[in-house]
Each structure stands twice: as structure tokens, then as C-alpha cells.
Design a protein around this motif. Structure first.
Motif: not given
Length: 92
Positions: A3-6, A10-13, A22-29
């Protein structure tokens, strides 16, 4: 099946785009929020070379209770269907 979780996403992106976590998480959210809002308003979400998310309404039907094996009425409900693109199907 793995499985791949959020958080892993975020780490991969973050690594692939050289932006902070922080920026990657904001874009994904923000992306997930917009997809959710589109589906809730009845819109299809088409992501090229990935697939289409479609809001659907499942009709009520007769089902079976797995514990008692008695017939029960399953109420109608809203759900989401995913149709993978031809490109994604070919890769799988």
C-alpha cells in the motif's frame, strides 16, 4: 499487495519535484480537496493517462446478511466508480 499512504506520497513527490514536504503536502491536499468537491457536486473527474472518477448512485436492492443469511434490503447510496484509462490498463 503493498500500500502507498499519503505520507509516503508526500515523501515521493517532495523528492521528485525538489520541493519541501510541507509544500508537497499542501499541493496534494489541495488536489484531493478539489477532486472531492467536484465529485460531491456531481462532476466527473478525468485525469489524462490515469482514469476517470465518476459519482454514481447505487439503487436499493435485496442482499443477504452474512451472519444470519437472511434477506435484507440494502438502501440506495452514493458511491464512486473508477474507470482506468487505456494507457493505465495497458501498463497493468
Amino acid at each position: 499487495m503493498e500500500k502507498l499512504n499519503k505520507n509516503e506520497l508526500v515523501d515521493i513527490i517532495s523528492e521528485k519535484t525538489f520541493v519541501s514536504k510541507r509544500d508537497a503536502r499542501a499541493v496534494i491536499e489541495a488536489t484531493f480537496d478539489e477532486i472531492e468537491q467536484a465529485l460531491l457536486s456531481g462532476k466527473e473527474v478525468n485525469i489524462t493517462n490515469f482514469g476517470t472518477l465518476v459519482p454514481i448512485q447505487r439503487k436499493s436492492r435485496i442482499g443477504t446478511d452474512p451472519k444470519t443469511h437472511q434477506k435484507i434490503v440494502l438502501k440506495e447510496k452514493n458511491s464512486i466508480a473508477f474507470r482506468p484509462s487505456k494507457t493505465l490498463k495497458a501498463k497493468l
